[in-house]
Write a protein that holds these residues in place. Sequence first.
Motif, short mmCIF file in Angstrom:
data_model
loop_
_atom_site.label_atom_id
_atom_site.label_comp_id
_atom_site.label_asym_id
_atom_site.label_seq_id
_atom_site.Cartn_x
_atom_site.Cartn_y
_atom_site.Cartn_z
N LEU A 223 0.75 -1.27 0.06
CA LEU A 223 0.07 0.04 0.00
C LEU A 223 0.90 1.34 -0.22
N LEU A 224 2.03 1.35 0.55
CA LEU A 224 2.95 2.40 0.40
C LEU A 224 3.41 2.80 -0.83
N LEU A 225 4.09 1.66 -1.33
CA LEU A 225 4.39 1.73 -2.72
C LEU A 225 3.19 2.21 -3.98
N SER A 226 1.98 1.59 -3.60
CA SER A 226 0.91 2.12 -4.30
C SER A 226 0.36 3.60 -4.25
N SER A 227 0.64 4.10 -2.91
CA SER A 227 0.38 5.36 -2.75
C SER A 227 1.47 6.20 -3.33
N CYS A 228 2.72 5.83 -3.22
CA CYS A 228 3.91 6.60 -3.86
C CYS A 228 3.60 6.89 -5.40
N LEU A 229 3.27 5.48 -5.97
CA LEU A 229 2.76 5.76 -7.53
C LEU A 229 1.67 6.79 -8.03
N TRP A 230 0.75 6.63 -6.99
CA TRP A 230 -0.44 7.44 -7.20
C TRP A 230 -0.22 8.73 -7.20
N LEU A 231 0.67 9.47 -6.24
CA LEU A 231 1.20 10.42 -5.91
C LEU A 231 1.86 11.14 -7.48
N VAL A 232 2.63 10.03 -7.57
CA VAL A 232 3.49 10.60 -8.70
C VAL A 232 2.75 10.87 -9.94
N TRP A 233 2.02 9.84 -10.43
CA TRP A 233 1.34 10.00 -11.54
C TRP A 233 0.01 11.11 -11.68
N ILE A 234 -0.49 11.52 -10.44
CA ILE A 234 -1.39 12.24 -10.46
C ILE A 234 -0.63 13.60 -10.47
N THR A 235 0.59 13.67 -9.83
CA THR A 235 1.28 15.14 -9.73
C THR A 235 1.86 15.08 -11.23
N LEU A 236 2.34 14.49 -12.08
CA LEU A 236 2.78 14.56 -13.37
C LEU A 236 1.65 14.88 -14.44
N LEU A 237 0.49 14.31 -14.07
CA LEU A 237 -0.50 14.32 -15.10
C LEU A 237 -1.22 15.78 -14.99
N THR A 238 -1.33 16.27 -13.68
CA THR A 238 -2.06 17.45 -13.40
C THR A 238 -1.31 18.74 -13.39
N TYR A 239 0.15 18.63 -13.23
CA TYR A 239 1.07 19.86 -13.12
C TYR A 239 2.50 19.66 -13.68
N ASN A 241 3.86 17.47 -16.21
CA ASN A 241 4.12 17.43 -17.59
C ASN A 241 3.72 18.86 -18.19
N HIS A 242 2.61 19.49 -17.67
CA HIS A 242 2.56 20.84 -18.15
C HIS A 242 3.67 21.95 -18.07
N ALA A 243 4.13 21.74 -16.80
CA ALA A 243 5.28 22.66 -16.31
C ALA A 243 6.37 22.27 -17.20
N MET A 244 6.70 21.11 -17.46
CA MET A 244 7.77 20.84 -18.39
C MET A 244 7.57 20.96 -19.87
N GLY A 245 6.39 21.28 -20.33
CA GLY A 245 5.89 21.20 -21.68
C GLY A 245 5.96 19.89 -22.27
N ARG A 246 5.55 18.96 -21.64
CA ARG A 246 5.36 17.80 -22.24
C ARG A 246 3.81 17.31 -21.99
N SER A 247 3.01 18.08 -21.80
CA SER A 247 1.63 17.84 -21.37
C SER A 247 0.93 16.87 -22.34
N PRO A 248 0.72 17.21 -23.41
CA PRO A 248 0.19 16.38 -24.42
C PRO A 248 0.92 15.11 -24.62
N LEU A 249 2.32 15.02 -25.05
CA LEU A 249 2.96 13.96 -25.35
C LEU A 249 3.31 12.90 -24.23
N TRP A 250 3.23 13.23 -23.01
CA TRP A 250 3.67 12.37 -21.85
C TRP A 250 2.55 11.86 -21.00
#
Length: 335
Positions: A223-239, A241-250
Amino acid sequence: MELLVRVQSWNGSRPVGCGSALAPEYWPLCDVWGIAVQAVSGAGFVSCVVLMLVLLLRMACVSRRRSGTPALLLFLLATAGIFALPYSFIISLSPRTCPVRVFAFGVLFGVAFASLLARGLALLGVALARGWREVGVAVGLALVQVIVATEWLLVVLVQDKRTCQFSQSEFAMLQIYVMVLLAAALMTALRFLRHTCVTYSYSYTGRTRRQNKLQAALLVLTLLLSSCLWLVWITLLTYGNHAMGRSPLWDEPVICVALTANGWVLLLGHGFTQVCFTCKRNARPKDPPLDFTGWTSPREQPAAPPDLKTGTDNDGFQADADGRRGNREIRQICL
């Protein structure tokens, strides 16, 4: 034409190996990252199917069936669905893949995390999740996400008449209940780990106590590893990728990698280990029957002779009495 422009802007151009007759929405299947995700997720899907077959064979061959086996089968079924879900994200977004993405993503993770929460409650000894009621608790908790996803599809995609036009923030907000299940399962697992490490019960043997500690540690780690994975993909998806200029691509590759990684975490951390625990418990021989050979009933035992001491048993007293009686007779004769 709009779909072709979307695919080319997302993936650059047609990958090497894709035939000219292949539709543009399937081009990511020929890309390097698409092939890697398909290989890893396909191996996970096959592993889940094999474990489910092992459990079903165990249930058919072993007379003493475990009540937690149906809940484990439900968990493995959800994990297999998680491994199959990346294909809908590898293929470009379309009216056919949109309902699968929106509905299946939250429902499959909801079933998986609800099964882990129900398992934690069963290990803690909660009466609501004991025995065969464990699978009922998992299904009941997952039904909430089914209702949420269905309402979102009906309201957003049908009533608003939008062809799968939703932002990444809306997709992340759709998973709020799944994150609640994940947090509740993690808190339950931590409580069970504390219970196994701090308290001690004389009703458990040393082997059972060690197995409970290992099971609690693996559940917390999963559950700890799952929580870390969810935190990472939600952060990248909502903020991110857009901050790095990779929003539609990644966006799609991030979700595909998160799905595959989380599926393997669930499979290795809980699915595979629980199948091993179940097989070991079923293969453990029963205690031999008690041997009452040589035992006799108290009624059959002969009564012990009374050990009563009388005066006649004293040889010195008897000799003294005989001597006095003989002297008295001699006096009478003389007189």
